[in-house]
Design an enzyme around this catalytic site. Structure first.
Site, PDB file in Angstrom:
ATOM      1  N   HIS A 159      44.243   5.374  -1.167  1.00  0.00           N
ATOM      2  CA  HIS A 159      45.229   4.289  -1.104  1.00  0.00           C
ATOM      3  C   HIS A 159      45.670   4.049   0.335  1.00  0.00           C
ATOM      4  O   HIS A 159      45.662   2.921   0.833  1.00  0.00           O
ATOM      5  CB  HIS A 159      46.428   4.646  -1.988  1.00  0.00           C
ATOM      6  CG  HIS A 159      47.522   3.624  -1.964  1.00  0.00           C
ATOM      7  ND1 HIS A 159      48.574   3.696  -1.072  1.00  0.00           N
ATOM      8  CD2 HIS A 159      47.709   2.495  -2.683  1.00  0.00           C
ATOM      9  CE1 HIS A 159      49.366   2.655  -1.275  1.00  0.00           C
ATOM     10  NE2 HIS A 159      48.868   1.913  -2.252  1.00  0.00           N
ATOM     11  N   MET A 161      10.450  13.369   9.132  1.00  0.00           N
ATOM     12  CA  MET A 161       9.890  14.487   9.872  1.00  0.00           C
ATOM     13  C   MET A 161      10.052  14.304  11.374  1.00  0.00           C
ATOM     14  O   MET A 161       9.849  13.225  11.913  1.00  0.00           O
ATOM     15  CB  MET A 161       8.408  14.683   9.570  1.00  0.00           C
ATOM     16  CG  MET A 161       7.928  16.042  10.076  1.00  0.00           C
ATOM     17  SD  MET A 161       6.154  16.256  10.037  1.00  0.00           S
ATOM     18  CE  MET A 161       5.702  15.442  11.547  1.00  0.00           C
ATOM     19  N   ARG A 197       3.938  11.599  15.156  1.00  0.00           N
ATOM     20  CA  ARG A 197       5.302  11.065  15.141  1.00  0.00           C
ATOM     21  C   ARG A 197       5.528  10.204  13.906  1.00  0.00           C
ATOM     22  O   ARG A 197       4.697   9.379  13.563  1.00  0.00           O
ATOM     23  CB  ARG A 197       5.524  10.208  16.399  1.00  0.00           C
ATOM     24  CG  ARG A 197       4.965  10.833  17.650  1.00  0.00           C
ATOM     25  CD  ARG A 197       5.023   9.893  18.853  1.00  0.00           C
ATOM     26  NE  ARG A 197       6.382   9.636  19.306  1.00  0.00           N
ATOM     27  CZ  ARG A 197       6.690   8.803  20.297  1.00  0.00           C
ATOM     28  NH1 ARG A 197       5.738   8.119  20.914  1.00  0.00           N
ATOM     29  NH2 ARG A 197       7.942   8.631  20.659  1.00  0.00           N
ATOM     30  N   SER A 222      42.427 -21.253  -5.016  1.00  0.00           N
ATOM     31  CA  SER A 222      42.224 -20.156  -4.082  1.00  0.00           C
ATOM     32  C   SER A 222      41.668 -18.992  -4.882  1.00  0.00           C
ATOM     33  O   SER A 222      42.310 -18.515  -5.825  1.00  0.00           O
ATOM     34  CB  SER A 222      43.545 -19.772  -3.410  1.00  0.00           C
ATOM     35  OG  SER A 222      43.339 -18.660  -2.587  1.00  0.00           O
ATOM     36  N   ARG A 273      12.879   0.734  22.286  1.00  0.00           N
ATOM     37  CA  ARG A 273      13.496  -0.030  21.188  1.00  0.00           C
ATOM     38  C   ARG A 273      14.706  -0.744  21.743  1.00  0.00           C
ATOM     39  O   ARG A 273      15.224  -0.368  22.801  1.00  0.00           O
ATOM     40  CB  ARG A 273      13.881   0.889  20.034  1.00  0.00           C
ATOM     41  CG  ARG A 273      14.892   1.935  20.437  1.00  0.00           C
ATOM     42  CD  ARG A 273      14.967   3.052  19.412  1.00  0.00           C
ATOM     43  NE  ARG A 273      15.209   4.300  20.133  1.00  0.00           N
ATOM     44  CZ  ARG A 273      15.237   5.498  19.596  1.00  0.00           C
ATOM     45  NH1 ARG A 273      15.020   5.647  18.316  1.00  0.00           N
ATOM     46  NH2 ARG A 273      15.475   6.553  20.327  1.00  0.00           N
ATOM     47  N   TYR A 314      37.964 -22.792   3.277  1.00  0.00           N
ATOM     48  CA  TYR A 314      38.562 -21.819   4.197  1.00  0.00           C
ATOM     49  C   TYR A 314      38.545 -20.419   3.602  1.00  0.00           C
ATOM     50  O   TYR A 314      38.398 -20.244   2.396  1.00  0.00           O
ATOM     51  CB  TYR A 314      40.002 -22.211   4.557  1.00  0.00           C
ATOM     52  CG  TYR A 314      40.985 -22.086   3.411  1.00  0.00           C
ATOM     53  CD1 TYR A 314      41.655 -20.887   3.159  1.00  0.00           C
ATOM     54  CD2 TYR A 314      41.243 -23.168   2.570  1.00  0.00           C
ATOM     55  CE1 TYR A 314      42.536 -20.777   2.110  1.00  0.00           C
ATOM     56  CE2 TYR A 314      42.130 -23.071   1.518  1.00  0.00           C
ATOM     57  CZ  TYR A 314      42.781 -21.858   1.284  1.00  0.00           C
ATOM     58  OH  TYR A 314      43.639 -21.745   0.236  1.00  0.00           O
ATOM     59  N   LYS A 335       8.495   2.337  15.761  1.00  0.00           N
ATOM     60  CA  LYS A 335       7.945   3.052  16.905  1.00  0.00           C
ATOM     61  C   LYS A 335       6.521   2.598  17.186  1.00  0.00           C
ATOM     62  O   LYS A 335       6.168   2.263  18.321  1.00  0.00           O
ATOM     63  CB  LYS A 335       7.972   4.550  16.584  1.00  0.00           C
ATOM     64  CG  LYS A 335       7.983   5.444  17.784  1.00  0.00           C
ATOM     65  CD  LYS A 335       7.988   6.902  17.356  1.00  0.00           C
ATOM     66  CE  LYS A 335       9.360   7.378  16.945  1.00  0.00           C
ATOM     67  NZ  LYS A 335       9.308   8.691  16.243  1.00  0.00           N
ATOM     68  N   GLY A 360      16.452  12.475   8.436  1.00  0.00           N
ATOM     69  CA  GLY A 360      15.753  13.205   7.382  1.00  0.00           C
ATOM     70  C   GLY A 360      14.240  13.074   7.444  1.00  0.00           C
ATOM     71  O   GLY A 360      13.523  13.801   6.782  1.00  0.00           O
ATOM     72  N   CYS A 399      41.539 -15.928  -0.883  1.00  0.00           N
ATOM     73  CA  CYS A 399      42.494 -15.016  -0.250  1.00  0.00           C
ATOM     74  C   CYS A 399      42.179 -13.623  -0.765  1.00  0.00           C
ATOM     75  O   CYS A 399      41.512 -13.459  -1.760  1.00  0.00           O
ATOM     76  CB  CYS A 399      43.916 -15.427  -0.556  1.00  0.00           C
ATOM     77  SG  CYS A 399      44.294 -15.497  -2.309  1.00  0.00           S
TER      78      CYS A 399
HETATM   79  P1  ADP Z   1      12.218  10.433  17.498  1.00  0.00           P
HETATM   80  O1  ADP Z   1      11.780   9.684  16.314  1.00  0.00           O
HETATM   81  O2  ADP Z   1      13.189  11.502  17.187  1.00  0.00           O
HETATM   82  O3  ADP Z   1      12.641   9.541  18.621  1.00  0.00           O
HETATM   83  P2  ADP Z   1       9.780  10.834  18.936  1.00  0.00           P
HETATM   84  O4  ADP Z   1       8.563  10.563  18.148  1.00  0.00           O
HETATM   85  O5  ADP Z   1      10.205   9.788  19.858  1.00  0.00           O
HETATM   86  O6  ADP Z   1      10.934  11.273  17.982  1.00  0.00           O
HETATM   87  O7  ADP Z   1       9.437  12.158  19.706  1.00  0.00           O
HETATM   88  C1  ADP Z   1      10.331  13.137  20.137  1.00  0.00           C
HETATM   89  C2  ADP Z   1      10.136  13.412  21.616  1.00  0.00           C
HETATM   90  O8  ADP Z   1       8.789  13.751  21.908  1.00  0.00           O
HETATM   91  C3  ADP Z   1      10.483  12.225  22.459  1.00  0.00           C
HETATM   92  O9  ADP Z   1      11.168  12.656  23.598  1.00  0.00           O
HETATM   93  C4  ADP Z   1       9.146  11.679  22.811  1.00  0.00           C
HETATM   94  O10 ADP Z   1       9.208  10.980  24.029  1.00  0.00           O
HETATM   95  C5  ADP Z   1       8.286  12.933  22.927  1.00  0.00           C
HETATM   96  N1  ADP Z   1       6.877  12.659  22.661  1.00  0.00           N
HETATM   97  C6  ADP Z   1       6.363  12.076  21.571  1.00  0.00           C
HETATM   98  N2  ADP Z   1       5.032  11.931  21.696  1.00  0.00           N
HETATM   99  C7  ADP Z   1       4.693  12.422  22.908  1.00  0.00           C
HETATM  100  C8  ADP Z   1       3.462  12.538  23.614  1.00  0.00           C
HETATM  101  N3  ADP Z   1       2.324  12.088  23.107  1.00  0.00           N
HETATM  102  N4  ADP Z   1       3.490  13.086  24.831  1.00  0.00           N
HETATM  103  C9  ADP Z   1       4.665  13.524  25.343  1.00  0.00           C
HETATM  104  N5  ADP Z   1       5.847  13.456  24.742  1.00  0.00           N
HETATM  105  C10 ADP Z   1       5.868  12.904  23.522  1.00  0.00           C
HETATM  106 MG    MG Z   2      12.064   8.945  20.218  1.00  0.00          MG
END
Ligand code: ADP
Ligand code: MG
Ligand code: MG
Length: 890
Positions: A451, A102, A91, A777, A335, A865, A22, A100, A845
């Site tokens: 199985h 945050m 984030r 083989s 992404r 092969y 990210k 899992g 095989c």
């Molecule tokens: P994830 O890893 O689950 O994709 P994100 O970090 O992308 O989580 O964030 C979750 C949501 O919060 C997303 O929709 C993202 O666009 C929004 N978001 C994150 N940071 C900001 C920000 N600075 N301002 C507005 N929306 C945000």
């Molecule tokens: Mg996101």
């Protein structure tokens, strides 16, 4: 120069190790000049330091302060300022996205004072309080670890009180009441007040991201995906933009192409007056991008332009998160997007046409696993259907047929031309004939490595397993669906191996368009055309040949149609089954050589006919025929059944000489560990004439084919050889038989004689064995069993899952070759074998021959092969192409 924190402008997309996916891509977008709310990323290095010492590394706090100051100066606001607060999101983002970790906390910096400031500056009281409400909820659950339900239930109650259905319909006062309530929840659950100090909020949120690296869910995911445990996550702190500022604001996600079908053109969802995840949370109905165009044309146009910039830059389908604040577009994430198999193939080919990538890269981008899913038959997408039960999607595809509750019934009905679904509690090797005969397999017990599941995948049969709602009652010949209908044997059901669903009646099915295309049909489908094109490219670049494991003429024809360059494994076991069992019994109970010879003489013409058909189907291509491998007792009646029968006969004073002799023979042949018993080459040595009969059948069949103007290319393969001496003895026998046939039929037959390498001893003495072998083989199924010292059936029903869960296996070693162990034996066998005979022909095989990762390994060690089940042939061709591209020196 700061060590732990990077401004967005200091990063780029190649720094995923340091900034996480990210953070790296936010930096990339910033540098492209796209509108990204400013921010900074705390590196994975900081996280690693934190995890090692359980506290923030020295200097981190000061660095965060410093970067925060830069942000504050740029925006002309201070974090959480009571008059005009700067707010940020925190984030998480590792190199690989994983469950899992945050969840993002938005609106950090709000407190009892700054919420009023925000209301004043924005002129929107409701918006400010709503943001505070969101912060308390997100911070409470993700940072403080409070049960999310406590907040969502309170929110529900709040809406009920006001008689409204959506959070957007709550007014400022309603939200203020909720803020009170949420603060109460936090106090009650943690014994402390929600931290009012904005910097403290930020510190706690950052720390929570660090620690989330080690949540059990994330740790389990890493073990399963073999992601190293010590990478750590980055943390991005970013200025908030607000999609919840009224109707001229909103948040959305979009893709530069359709991730489901791959068809070109933007595709997305937008939710007005919403923040963050609201758009994907299903709380209100979203708009398509066209809807955004109607609402806010300038933002829409700008978004389209951004999409094209990003796709051009990443040269692939992009998945984008954006927010519109009061008419201004902001980008929050990009992404390379996940996609279905259909979309993957289509997009790769389209990008070639658009001149963005070349065919090599197109092929490299689409894993064979994705092609595999395009090969299975499917239910017509728009056909009507009602699911009655659901199990695990064990082997994909769509199968329709009449319910048969045991193997014999399945075989009998299939023989008279019915499509059959074999329905069993679970399957055992005894059910094999029924599984082969059936279109699909449904079990009420067992997981994806049971199985039924493994065998079905190997055969390309549709299978749903572990459909627990099904109770089979063999007395009334029906199965009952708990809380549903009773389905009698003979009724028709449809089974979807891709979803695990079971339907009553016949849902219409067909070959996938990709398979139809391969069979030469003219299919008007961009996905089929794209797949054919990439496959042709794979064929043009690959070094590895691809053969099929096929025992019958039907399988051989199918394999050929799917592009097999011959048969790498033609098992002969089935040539001893059915009515021929009787002859096997005669052979075994025979008192002397004359009796044995008589039985073998009767088997000979039957097997010859079998071989003629297979050789005809593969005319001009090699057919590697494996001499009989399994222990003979597998062809005899079950010991217990027979013992009971004899006991009953004795009681009734019925004298059945045959049954008595048979029982003695079965007892004699009974083995504690049949897998390690009298089988393979050992049979050829201990039972005189058995291998010779098979070799004669093959040689005579070849002679017949030559006489008929054909071009037969049989090869004789000896199973389970451990010592060069065994192979020498057997080879002499086989050569004599072939020479004999050549003499009597007056022609020359080129029949190479080789061996399987499937015992560790064979691999490490391959230099000696190669003296008597024209080819090797690698039988990696047995080699895996013999190397690990466990049997596949036992492992798969007993402990594979535990071993996977605990990370001892990344994948089952029966699915993908264990490179370090079994693979090392293959390497050794190759090196020693070629040391003796540089022209030794080498193949593999067994299941692994069709497994993408294993194919790359076999290519790398220099096999000639791979051989796999007919349905996997296109996948193997594809992967062999990808492997060639990967191994090509740059
Ligand atoms: P994830 O890893 O689950 O994709 P994100 O970090 O992308 O989580 O964030 C979750 C949501 O919060 C997303 O929709 C993202 O666009 C929004 N978001 C994150 N940071 C900001 C920000 N600075 N301002 C507005 N929306 C945000
Ligand atoms: Mg996101
Ligand atoms: Mg074997």
């Amino acid at each position: 120069m700061s060590a732990y924190v990077r401004e967005f402008s200091e990063g780029n997309r190649d720094l995923k190790d340091l900034l996480g996916g990210k953070g790296a891509n936010l930096a990339e977008m910033t540098n492209l000049g796209l509108p990204v709310p400013p921010g900074f990323t705390i590196t994975t290095e900081a996280c690693r330091a934190f995890l090692a010492t359980e506290r923030e590394p020295d200097g981190l706090d000061a660095e965060v302060d410093e970067h925060l100051r830069v942000l504050e100066q740029g925006r002309g606001r201070r974090l959480g300022d009571p008059d005009d607060p700067l707010l940020v999101s925190v984030r998480s983002g590792a190199k690989f996205s994983m469950p899992g970790m945050m969840e993002t906390v938005l609106d950090v910096g709000l407190n009892d004072a700054s919420v009023t400031g925000l209301a004043r500056v924005s002129g929107d009281d409701r918006f400010a309080v709503d943001s505070y409400r969101r912060l308390l909820q997100m911070f409470g659950t993700t940072v403080l670890g409070i049960d999310a339900d406590l907040f969502s239930v309170a929110l529900e109650r709040g809406m009920q009180r006001r008689g409204v259905r959506a959070d957007t319909q709550l007014d400022a006062d309603d939200l203020r009441a909720l803020v009170q309530e949420f603060q109460g929840i936090i106090r009650e659950q943690t014994g402390a007040d929600f931290p009012q100090d904005p910097r403290e909020q930020l510190r706690l949120a950052i720390r929570a991201v660090f620690t989330s690296w080690n949540t059990p869910r994330a740790a389990l995911y890493r073990r399963q995906e073999h992601i190293p445990d010590d990478l750590g996550t980055a943390v991005t702190v970013q200025t908030m933009v607000f999609g919840n500022r009224g109707e001229r604001s909103g948040s959305g996600v979009c893709f530069t192409r359709d991730p489901a079908t791959g068809s070109p053109g933007g595709y997305g969802d937008y939710l007005p007056n919403a923040q963050g995840e609201d758009v994907v949370a299903g709380i209100r109905n979203t708009l398509a991008l066209d809807g955004l165009a109607e609402l806010d044309r300038p933002s829409y146009d700008q978004l389209m332009e951004v999409m094209s910039t990003l796709e051009g830059h990443f040269r692939d389908l992009c998945d984008i998160e954006f927010t519109i604040e009061d008419g201004s577009l902001w980008l929050l994430q990009v992404r390379v997007g996940k996609r279905t198999a259909e979309a993957a193939v289509r997009i790769a080919a389209d990008l070639v046409d658009e001149g963005v990538i070349d065919l090599d890269e197109a092929l490299a981008r689409v894993p064979g696993q994705q092609l595999a899913t395009l090969l299975f038959p499917r239910f017509a997408p728009d056909a009507e259907r009602t699911a009655v039960a659901r199990g695990l999607s064990a082997s994909p595809g769509a199968a329709v047929g009449r319910v048969a509750l045991d193997s014999e019934t399945a075989v009998a009905w299939a023989a008279r031309g019915d499509d059959v679904i074999l329905v069993r509690k679970e399957t055992t090797p005894d059910d094999l004939p029924g599984m082969v005969a059936a279109r699909g397999i449904l079990t009420s017990r067992g997981g994806k490595t049971s199985h039924a599941a493994v065998v079905a995948r190997g055969m390309g049969r549709t299978c749903v397993c572990g459909a627990e709602a099904i109770e089979i009652d063999l007395d009334s010949r029906a199965f009952r669906v708990r809380g549903g209908p009773v389905v009698a044997e003979g009724e028709t059901v449809s089974v979807d191996g891709s979803t695990g669903e079971v339907f009553l009646g016949a849902v219409p099915v067909g070959d996938s368009s990709v398979v139809r295309q391969m069979a030469g049909e003219d299919v008007d489908d961009p996905v089929g055309a794209a797949a054919a094109r990439l496959l042709a490219h794979a064929d043009s670049v690959r070094r590895l040949a691809v053969r099929a494991n096929a025992d019958t003429p039907d399988d051989a024809r199918r394999a050929r149609q799917l592009g097999a360059a011959g048969i790498g494994l033609c098992r002969t076991e089935h040539m001893f089954l059915g009515e021929r069992r009787e002859l096997v019994e005669e052979l075994i109970v025979a008192a002397d050589q004359a009796g044995r010879t008589a039985a073998l003489d009767r088997l000979l013409p039957l097997q010859r006919a079998d071989f003629v058909e297979v050789l005809a189907a593969m005319d001009g291509l090699p057919v590697t025929i494996r001499l009989i491998d399994p222990p003979l007792h597998e062809f005899l009646p079950d010991l217990t059944d027979l013992a009971v029968r004899v006991a009953l006969e004795d009681e009734r004073h019925v004298e059945d000489e045959h049954d008595h002799t048979l029982l003695t023979a079965v007892r004699r042949l009974h083995e504690q560990n049949p897998m390690l018993g009298l089988r393979g080459v050992r049979l050829g040595i201990v039972i005189p004439g058995l291998f010779a009969m098979q070799a004669r059948a093959v040689a005579e069949a070849a002679a017949d084919r030559v006489a008929a103007g054909g071009d037969p290319r049989p090869e004789l393969m000896v199973p389970l050889v451990a010592s060069d001496r065994e192979l020498r003895l057997v080879r002499d026998q086989l050569e004599q038989v072939v020479a004999d046939v050549e003499r009597s039929r007056g022609l020359r037959l080129e029949i190479p004689i080789g061996t399987m390498i499937e015992l560790p001893r064979a691999a490490v003495t391959a230099d000696r064995i190669a003296r008597s072998a024209d080819f090797f083989s690698f039988g990696t199924n047995d080699l895996t069993q013999m190397t690990w010292g466990f049997s596949r059936d036992d492992v798969e029903s007993e402990f594979v899952q535990d071993y996977l869960d605990q990370g001892i296996f990344a994948t089952s070693p029966f699915e993908s070759i264990d490179v370090e162990g079994v693979g090392e034996l293959v390497r050794t066998g190759v090196r020693l074998g070629r040391g003796t005979r540089p022209d030794l022909h080498l193949g593999v095989c067994g299941e692994h021959g069709g497994d993408p990762r294993s194919i790359h390994f076999f290519d790398e060690v220099g096999l000639d092969y791979v051989s796999c089940s007919p349905y996997r042939v296109p996948v193997a061709r594809w992967e062999a192409g990808r492997s060639a591209i990967e191994l090509r020196p740059c």
